[in-house]
Scaffold this active site. Structure first.
Site, PDB file in Angstrom:
ATOM      1  N   ARG A 131     -35.508  -3.818 -26.088  1.00  0.00           N
ATOM      2  CA  ARG A 131     -36.463  -4.943 -26.698  1.00  0.00           C
ATOM      3  C   ARG A 131     -37.159  -4.233 -28.032  1.00  0.00           C
ATOM      4  O   ARG A 131     -38.465  -3.933 -27.942  1.00  0.00           O
ATOM      5  CB  ARG A 131     -37.237  -5.782 -25.921  1.00  0.00           C
ATOM      6  CG  ARG A 131     -36.838  -6.491 -24.915  1.00  0.00           C
ATOM      7  CD  ARG A 131     -35.533  -7.628 -25.183  1.00  0.00           C
ATOM      8  NE  ARG A 131     -36.237  -8.680 -25.898  1.00  0.00           N
ATOM      9  CZ  ARG A 131     -36.660  -9.615 -25.306  1.00  0.00           C
ATOM     10  NH1 ARG A 131     -36.523  -9.584 -24.154  1.00  0.00           N
ATOM     11  NH2 ARG A 131     -37.295 -10.649 -25.989  1.00  0.00           N
ATOM     12  N   PRO A 132     -36.502  -3.456 -28.759  1.00  0.00           N
ATOM     13  CA  PRO A 132     -37.328  -2.638 -29.775  1.00  0.00           C
ATOM     14  C   PRO A 132     -38.468  -3.612 -30.703  1.00  0.00           C
ATOM     15  O   PRO A 132     -38.092  -4.779 -30.822  1.00  0.00           O
ATOM     16  CB  PRO A 132     -36.284  -2.121 -30.832  1.00  0.00           C
ATOM     17  CG  PRO A 132     -35.178  -3.101 -30.634  1.00  0.00           C
ATOM     18  CD  PRO A 132     -35.295  -3.580 -29.247  1.00  0.00           C
ATOM     19  N   ILE A 173     -26.922 -11.697 -30.146  1.00  0.00           N
ATOM     20  CA  ILE A 173     -28.413 -11.565 -30.229  1.00  0.00           C
ATOM     21  C   ILE A 173     -28.953 -10.469 -29.183  1.00  0.00           C
ATOM     22  O   ILE A 173     -29.439  -9.261 -29.759  1.00  0.00           O
ATOM     23  CB  ILE A 173     -29.420 -12.811 -30.004  1.00  0.00           C
ATOM     24  CG1 ILE A 173     -28.827 -13.838 -30.894  1.00  0.00           C
ATOM     25  CG2 ILE A 173     -30.768 -12.167 -30.214  1.00  0.00           C
ATOM     26  CD1 ILE A 173     -29.054 -13.703 -32.492  1.00  0.00           C
ATOM     27  N   ASP A 217     -39.070  -2.075 -33.909  1.00  0.00           N
ATOM     28  CA  ASP A 217     -39.236  -1.356 -35.158  1.00  0.00           C
ATOM     29  C   ASP A 217     -39.463  -2.352 -36.185  1.00  0.00           C
ATOM     30  O   ASP A 217     -40.145  -2.065 -37.456  1.00  0.00           O
ATOM     31  CB  ASP A 217     -38.030  -0.739 -35.048  1.00  0.00           C
ATOM     32  CG  ASP A 217     -36.700  -1.348 -35.047  1.00  0.00           C
ATOM     33  OD1 ASP A 217     -36.776  -2.251 -34.321  1.00  0.00           O
ATOM     34  OD2 ASP A 217     -35.795  -1.252 -36.033  1.00  0.00           O
ATOM     35  N   ARG A 230     -41.377 -17.769 -14.531  1.00  0.00           N
ATOM     36  CA  ARG A 230     -42.052 -17.223 -15.607  1.00  0.00           C
ATOM     37  C   ARG A 230     -41.754 -18.260 -16.794  1.00  0.00           C
ATOM     38  O   ARG A 230     -42.530 -18.352 -17.773  1.00  0.00           O
ATOM     39  CB  ARG A 230     -41.349 -16.127 -16.162  1.00  0.00           C
ATOM     40  CG  ARG A 230     -41.724 -14.777 -15.145  1.00  0.00           C
ATOM     41  CD  ARG A 230     -40.917 -13.695 -15.807  1.00  0.00           C
ATOM     42  NE  ARG A 230     -41.240 -13.516 -17.356  1.00  0.00           N
ATOM     43  CZ  ARG A 230     -40.760 -12.872 -18.200  1.00  0.00           C
ATOM     44  NH1 ARG A 230     -39.587 -12.160 -17.846  1.00  0.00           N
ATOM     45  NH2 ARG A 230     -41.061 -12.747 -19.426  1.00  0.00           N
ATOM     46  N   ASN A 276     -42.284 -20.592 -25.691  1.00  0.00           N
ATOM     47  CA  ASN A 276     -42.098 -19.739 -26.718  1.00  0.00           C
ATOM     48  C   ASN A 276     -42.735 -20.211 -28.121  1.00  0.00           C
ATOM     49  O   ASN A 276     -42.896 -19.377 -29.040  1.00  0.00           O
ATOM     50  CB  ASN A 276     -40.623 -19.403 -27.046  1.00  0.00           C
ATOM     51  CG  ASN A 276     -39.982 -18.760 -25.883  1.00  0.00           C
ATOM     52  OD1 ASN A 276     -40.587 -18.325 -25.205  1.00  0.00           O
ATOM     53  ND2 ASN A 276     -38.543 -18.436 -25.830  1.00  0.00           N
TER      54      ASN A 276
HETATM   55  C1  EPZ Z   1     -37.857 -14.347 -28.765  1.00  0.00           C
HETATM   56  O1  EPZ Z   1     -38.018 -13.052 -28.447  1.00  0.00           O
HETATM   57  C2  EPZ Z   1     -37.770 -15.234 -27.562  1.00  0.00           C
HETATM   58  N1  EPZ Z   1     -39.181 -14.769 -26.786  1.00  0.00           N
HETATM   59  C3  EPZ Z   1     -36.753 -14.877 -26.602  1.00  0.00           C
HETATM   60  O2  EPZ Z   1     -36.819 -15.838 -25.534  1.00  0.00           O
HETATM   61  C4  EPZ Z   1     -35.377 -15.307 -27.438  1.00  0.00           C
HETATM   62  O3  EPZ Z   1     -34.324 -14.975 -26.640  1.00  0.00           O
HETATM   63  C5  EPZ Z   1     -35.344 -14.346 -28.885  1.00  0.00           C
HETATM   64  O4  EPZ Z   1     -36.754 -14.629 -29.560  1.00  0.00           O
HETATM   65  C6  EPZ Z   1     -34.172 -14.819 -29.536  1.00  0.00           C
HETATM   66  O5  EPZ Z   1     -34.070 -15.971 -30.058  1.00  0.00           O
HETATM   67  C7  EPZ Z   1     -40.318 -15.478 -27.193  1.00  0.00           C
HETATM   68  O6  EPZ Z   1     -40.313 -16.155 -28.269  1.00  0.00           O
HETATM   69  C8  EPZ Z   1     -41.421 -15.188 -26.391  1.00  0.00           C
HETATM   70  P1  EPZ Z   1     -36.032 -11.296 -31.310  1.00  0.00           P
HETATM   71  P2  EPZ Z   1     -37.951 -11.727 -29.578  1.00  0.00           P
HETATM   72  O7  EPZ Z   1     -37.000 -10.248 -32.085  1.00  0.00           O
HETATM   73  O8  EPZ Z   1     -38.706 -11.989 -30.656  1.00  0.00           O
HETATM   74  C9  EPZ Z   1     -33.645  -7.226 -32.222  1.00  0.00           C
HETATM   75  C10 EPZ Z   1     -36.627 -16.302 -23.114  1.00  0.00           C
HETATM   76  O9  EPZ Z   1     -35.940 -16.458 -22.652  1.00  0.00           O
HETATM   77  N2  EPZ Z   1     -34.845  -6.558 -32.787  1.00  0.00           N
HETATM   78  O10 EPZ Z   1     -35.629 -12.518 -32.314  1.00  0.00           O
HETATM   79  O11 EPZ Z   1     -38.422 -10.725 -28.702  1.00  0.00           O
HETATM   80  C11 EPZ Z   1     -33.626  -7.539 -30.851  1.00  0.00           C
HETATM   81  O12 EPZ Z   1     -33.214  -6.305 -29.979  1.00  0.00           O
HETATM   82  C12 EPZ Z   1     -36.851 -15.292 -24.139  1.00  0.00           C
HETATM   83  O13 EPZ Z   1     -37.804 -17.401 -23.524  1.00  0.00           O
HETATM   84  C13 EPZ Z   1     -34.856  -5.276 -33.231  1.00  0.00           C
HETATM   85  O14 EPZ Z   1     -33.834  -4.734 -33.385  1.00  0.00           O
HETATM   86  O15 EPZ Z   1     -36.406 -11.593 -29.687  1.00  0.00           O
HETATM   87  C14 EPZ Z   1     -32.439  -8.713 -30.595  1.00  0.00           C
HETATM   88  O16 EPZ Z   1     -31.201  -8.317 -30.633  1.00  0.00           O
HETATM   89  C15 EPZ Z   1     -36.013 -14.191 -23.870  1.00  0.00           C
HETATM   90  N3  EPZ Z   1     -36.203  -5.022 -33.880  1.00  0.00           N
HETATM   91  C16 EPZ Z   1     -32.779  -9.471 -32.062  1.00  0.00           C
HETATM   92  O17 EPZ Z   1     -33.396  -8.652 -32.679  1.00  0.00           O
HETATM   93  C17 EPZ Z   1     -37.213  -5.619 -33.823  1.00  0.00           C
HETATM   94  O18 EPZ Z   1     -38.199  -5.149 -34.208  1.00  0.00           O
HETATM   95  C18 EPZ Z   1     -33.426 -10.745 -31.819  1.00  0.00           C
HETATM   96  O19 EPZ Z   1     -34.728 -10.443 -31.158  1.00  0.00           O
HETATM   97  C19 EPZ Z   1     -37.285  -6.736 -33.123  1.00  0.00           C
HETATM   98  C20 EPZ Z   1     -36.082  -7.422 -32.691  1.00  0.00           C
END
Ligand code: EPZ
Length: 423
Positions: free
Chosen positions: A122-123, A332, A125, A402, A23
């Site tokens: 996975r929005p 989360i 927005d 992965r 990550n």
């Molecule tokens: C990163 O995903 C990681 N992936 C994920 O790891 C990890 O679970 C996640 O962060 C949380 O720590 C990578 O770094 C490649 P977020 P990311 O945006 O960035 C909501 C793994 O197993 N959200 O921090 O996509 C979202 O739905 C993966 O290695 C919005 O609402 O996660 C979630 O509930 C899985 N709108 C929360 O925020 C947005 O525009 C956190 O998601 C973006 C996110």
């Protein structure tokens, strides 16, 4: 399609080297697009997600090469096709992290809107809101996000990037990567503080960016004219490290981890110690031992520095064998419980209650044929199988590949009995 046959119960004992962080590697590979020149990345694990991004980057114009010694060379002198193709992007959601760098470098980007996945919607927005604050015009065309910068380029701004679940890791990455070449100064308030975000910021600064507040919820980014390619080593993977720590705990073993930053894992170490697991610092790594019973403990996942959602499933597998009841709450990704039904097939006693799971500890788990579903849930099933009685067969092992490089080789080297078979 590969399956794992895992004989249990086994006890893990020995030394394992933690890989570089998946990550961290993914956004840093995307950030290499920002510099017209050659970047050499060291310590990047050999994973299918990394290979997908290597392929995607090479379709954008850069030359991407993986050397025998594992180094990845990205020559982004030419970036002349800022379009992320659907049939590549759909394979990995994190491909969305090309949005920010392409917008900053080319003034335009088109990338397929990432779909959902097994852990929930996975929005993006908040990503789009942040880029729009920098002046980008955002539209959706046949499932593609199309973003264009103003004629004179992006303009720095104070941006609040918080959402209903707190900060966003890749959202912070995208806005930060766009802001480093914007005119003027950008402040990102409620930035994600994950170590992988800090690693990206340190990488960008090494390329010539001017980012302050690294590791804090407020990043201040002074736009610069151009960045240059560099050589950089990514940080170690705290989620792989945590997975092996749980492996030691669930099997009543003793595992020495090399190349693991305990300072980035305080919430994880706190919960392990709460469960009666011994975690000792050991020059640049640690030694994890479990001798007595696993004690029940409550866990709530939160943005860093809280307990990481990416270790929730693995801890559930361990707590399934604890003395007493535990409650695991997912703040989360509230639907991130694909592993619950599979663990119950192994005689765990788990009951989902909304965004929580009540884990009633049982004396033993029993081997069964089970199905991997997403990366971390699959790792949890491997850990459960190590401790279960009998031979567990796990289908769809590609999910594990992965995010874990040759996990069966690493585990077999410290006492596991895992056989990978192509079917
Ligand atoms: C990163 O995903 C990681 N992936 C994920 O790891 C990890 O679970 C996640 O962060 C949380 O720590 C990578 O770094 C490649 P977020 P990311 O945006 O960035 C909501 C793994 O197993 N959200 O921090 O996509 C979202 O739905 C993966 O290695 C919005 O609402 O996660 C979630 O509930 C899985 N709108 C929360 O925020 C947005 O525009 C956190 O998601 C973006 C996110």
């Amino acid at each position: 399609m590969d399956i794992f046959s895992i004989e249990g119960p086994t006890r893990l004992a020995g030394k394992v080297k933690v890989n570089g962080s998946k990550n961290s590697s993914l956004p840093i590979m995307a950030a290499a697009l920002l510099a017209p020149g050659k970047t050499v990345l060291k310590g990047v694990p050999r994973l299918s997600d990394i290979a997908v991004l290597e392929n995607l980057l090479s379709t954008l114009g850069p030359k991407v090469e993986r050397l025998e010694n594992g180094d990845i060379i990205i020559d982004a002198t030419v970036v002349d096709n800022p379009v992320g193709e659907y049939d590549i992007v759909r394979k990995m959601r994190a491909s969305v992290c090309i949005l920010g760098p392409l917008l900053a470098r080319c003034g335009r980007v088109e990338v397929s809107m990432p779909g959902g996945c097994a852990i929930g919607d996975r929005p993006v927005d908040i990503h789009l809101r942040g880029l729009a604050e920098l002046g980008a015009k955002i539209s959706l065309k046949n499932g593609n996000i199309v973003a264009t910068a103003p004629q004179g380029g992006l303009v720095g701004k104070d941006i609040f990037l918080g959402g209903p679940f707190g900060a966003t890791v890749l959202g912070t990455d995208n806005v930060m990567m766009a802001a480093v070449l914007a005119k003027g100064t950008t402040v990102i308030e409620m930035a994600a503080c994950e170590p992988e975000v800090a690693d990206l910021a340190n990488f960008l600064n090494a390329m010539g960016a001017k980012i302050r507040g690294i590791g804090s919820p407020r990043l201040t980014i002074e736009g610069v004219k151009q960045l240059h390619g560099i050589e950089y080593t990514v940080i170690s993977d705290r989620i792989e490290a945590g997975t092996f720590m749980v492996g030691a705990a669930i099997t009543g073993g003793e595992v020495e981890l090399d190349n693991c930053a305990l300072g980035d894992m305080m919430a994880v170490v706190d919960r392990l110690r709460n469960c009666g697991v011994c975690v000792e610092n050991n020059n640049g790594g640690c030694i994890v031992t479990r001798t007595g019973e696993i004690k029940a403990a409550d866990i709530t996942t939160q943005p860093y520095p809280g307990f990481p959602t990416d270790l929730q499933a693995q801890f559930m597998a361990m707590l399934a064998l604890a003395e007493g009841n535990s409650i695991i709450t997912e703040k989360i990704f509230p639907d991130r419980f694909m592993h619950v039904a599979e663990l119950n097939r192994m005689a765990a006693n788990l009951r989902k209650e909304g965004a929580s799971v009540v884990v009633a500890g049982v004396k033993k788990l029993i081997a069964a044929p089970i199905m991997a579903s997403d990366l971390r849930a699959s790792a949890a099933l491997v850990l459960a199988a190590l401790a279960a009685e009998g031979t567990t067969v796990i289908n769809r092992v590609y999910h594990i590949d992965r995010g874990y490089e040759k996990i069966e080789e690493k585990l077999n080297a410290i006492g596991a009995k895992i056989m990978r078979q192509a079917i």
